[in-house]
Each structure stands twice: as C-alpha cells, then as structure tokens.
Design an enzyme around this catalytic site. Sequence first.
Site, mmCIF file in Angstrom:
data_model
loop_
_atom_site.group_PDB
_atom_site.id
_atom_site.type_symbol
_atom_site.label_atom_id
_atom_site.label_comp_id
_atom_site.label_asym_id
_atom_site.label_seq_id
_atom_site.Cartn_x
_atom_site.Cartn_y
_atom_site.Cartn_z
ATOM 1 N N ASP A 1 40.064 29.708 -10.975
ATOM 2 C CA ASP A 1 38.913 30.167 -11.764
ATOM 3 C C ASP A 1 39.340 30.799 -13.097
ATOM 4 O OD1 ASP A 1 36.290 30.662 -12.324
ATOM 5 O OD2 ASP A 1 36.125 32.442 -11.075
ATOM 6 N N ASN B 1 29.630 22.022 -9.035
ATOM 7 C CA ASN B 1 30.153 21.762 -10.389
ATOM 8 C C ASN B 1 29.484 20.573 -11.099
ATOM 9 O OD1 ASN B 1 33.566 22.853 -9.645
ATOM 10 N ND2 ASN B 1 31.869 23.974 -10.570
HETATM 11 C C1 FPP Z 1 36.739 27.026 -12.596
HETATM 12 O O1 FPP Z 1 36.856 27.654 -13.859
HETATM 13 C C2 FPP Z 1 37.464 25.747 -12.604
HETATM 14 C C3 FPP Z 1 36.896 24.535 -12.369
HETATM 15 C C4 FPP Z 1 35.490 24.354 -12.040
HETATM 16 C C5 FPP Z 1 37.688 23.290 -12.466
HETATM 17 C C6 FPP Z 1 39.109 23.368 -11.993
HETATM 18 C C7 FPP Z 1 39.824 22.186 -12.488
HETATM 19 C C8 FPP Z 1 41.080 22.174 -12.964
HETATM 20 C C9 FPP Z 1 41.985 23.342 -12.968
HETATM 21 C C10 FPP Z 1 41.654 20.904 -13.486
HETATM 22 C C11 FPP Z 1 41.826 19.923 -12.357
HETATM 23 C C12 FPP Z 1 42.974 19.094 -12.493
HETATM 24 C C13 FPP Z 1 44.119 19.217 -11.774
HETATM 25 C C14 FPP Z 1 45.194 18.261 -12.021
HETATM 26 C C15 FPP Z 1 44.346 20.281 -10.764
HETATM 27 P P1 FPP Z 1 35.539 27.874 -14.731
HETATM 28 O O2 FPP Z 1 35.350 26.684 -15.590
HETATM 29 O O3 FPP Z 1 34.385 28.181 -13.825
HETATM 30 O O4 FPP Z 1 35.923 29.117 -15.574
HETATM 31 P P2 FPP Z 1 34.938 30.261 -16.101
HETATM 32 O O5 FPP Z 1 34.400 30.968 -14.901
HETATM 33 O O6 FPP Z 1 35.827 31.114 -16.934
HETATM 34 O O7 FPP Z 1 33.863 29.568 -16.912
#
Ligand code: FPP
Length: 239
Positions: A20, A68
């Site tokens: 996250d 998501n």
């Molecule tokens: C949450 O952060 C993260 C996600 C919804 C996506 C996670 C995906 C990746 C790390 C990339 C995937 C690829 C690989 C190769 C593992 P957020 O977007 O909710 O962050 P925020 O809360 O700060 O908005």
Amino acid sequence: MALSEKENLAPPRHIAIIMDGNGRWAKQRGLPRTAGHAAGAEAFRRIANYCRTLGVEYLTVYAFSTENWKRSQEEVAGIMKLLRRYLEEALRDMEKNRVCFRFFGDLSRLSPELQKLCYDAQHRSEEYDVQVNFCLNYGGRDEIVHAARAFAADVAAGTYRPEALTEALFASYLYSGEIPDPELIIRPSGEKRTSNFLLWQSAYSEYVFMNVLWPDFAPEHLDEAIAEYHRRNRRFGGT
Ligand code: FPP
C-alpha cells in the site's frame, strides 16, 4: 549469539504483504499514480529477492483486489501492464530464480493474455520451492464464498456429506489450499486495516503496520517487521 537464539530469529515461514501507498508516493513527487505502481513493482522485486535470501518459504502479496476495478481505466491498465511485464520476465528467468508462482483470486476477469501468463508461470514453476503467491482480483470474502460454493457442489455430487466439513477440509478449498497460514502480515503506508486480505488465513497472524510507503520499502523494513514479530512472540509465546 548462541545458536538457539539465532534459530529463534529465523524468519517466519510465510510472510504476507499489503503493498500500500503507491498512489501517495507518486503524488508526493507530482507523478501519475501509475509511476507509483511502477515503483511498487520494483519494491516487490527487491523484497521477493530478499525473502529468498532470508529463506522465507512463502511470500503472499496483494497485487490487485476485487475492489481495485473501481479505479480509473488508465490506472487499472497500468497495473495490468506491470503484472504482464513482470510475469514475462519471470518466465524468461525461471530457471535462474527458481521461484514457484501461485495466483489467488478469480482470474477469469483478467485479460486472456494475462490469464495465460499466470497459467504458464504456475505450471512451469511447480518444481521450485520458494513460493510467491500473487493475489489478483482477490478478496477474502470472495475467496470464502468461492470455497463454500465448491464444497456445496461436492456435497451435491455426493463426494462429501455436509457433516464431513472441518476447518482443515474447508481451508483446502481456499485459493491457498494446503500451504501454512502467514505468521506475519505487513501493511506499509500507515493504514491500519485488513482490507479484505486473507480473512480466513489471518486468524492467528501477527500484523505489523509500518509508516513507510510501499515503493520505499527496503530490506531494512522487512528486518524491522521480522524483529517486531519475534519480540511479540517472545512476549506472548509462553516458555
Ligand atoms: C495499493 O496502493 C496498491 C495497489 C492497488 C496495486 C499494487 C500493485 C503493484 C505494487 C504493482 C504490481 C506489479 C507487480 C510486479 C507486483 P494505492 O494505489 O492504494 O496507494 P495509495 O493508498 O497511496 O493511493
């Protein structure tokens, strides 16, 4: 340090991570959210490698939740592209890395191309021992409903009587199947919620919430989380 003490500091067999904070990391830098996810994918590579060095047997990461899909089309497409790129790379370097891939979630909603990459990665890596579980289009409640449906279908087919259902049998219907539950679940970014992650499997897990954003997550943060896990175990674990 005495040998027995070192053994006590062995990492947990199974670590799970809610990756996250990618969006906030990007915002702080005036970058698009997809740049945050790209940096998050790099952090995943770093931490997966480090887990292998430490001898962690299972690493489960929340890569894309059932919720998501509500994000903008551009952001969803960006995350899918990163996953595709990562799996293509993983398939290329399979023999070198010797990582076994599993996918938890309902993959049927992913593009046929990504589904095929997941299928190939899983099948070509069956022999390897360090296991990475990608939660993709995953939700803990969805997983439990999916398992309940599959058991009900087996009852209807005459394979089991309803009374045969035990916790262990039910667990075998989950995406995680027979693997041990995670001893440690880490959530970076300062949020303190479980967000529908591994609801069944986390019954006895230690949660460690950390103030670092996922793209900045480094091996030292994993060391810190594991040390916290050991401190708690020493305090509550009896003799
Ligand atoms: C949450 O952060 C993260 C996600 C919804 C996506 C996670 C995906 C990746 C790390 C990339 C995937 C690829 C690989 C190769 C593992 P957020 O977007 O909710 O962050 P925020 O809360 O700060 O908005």
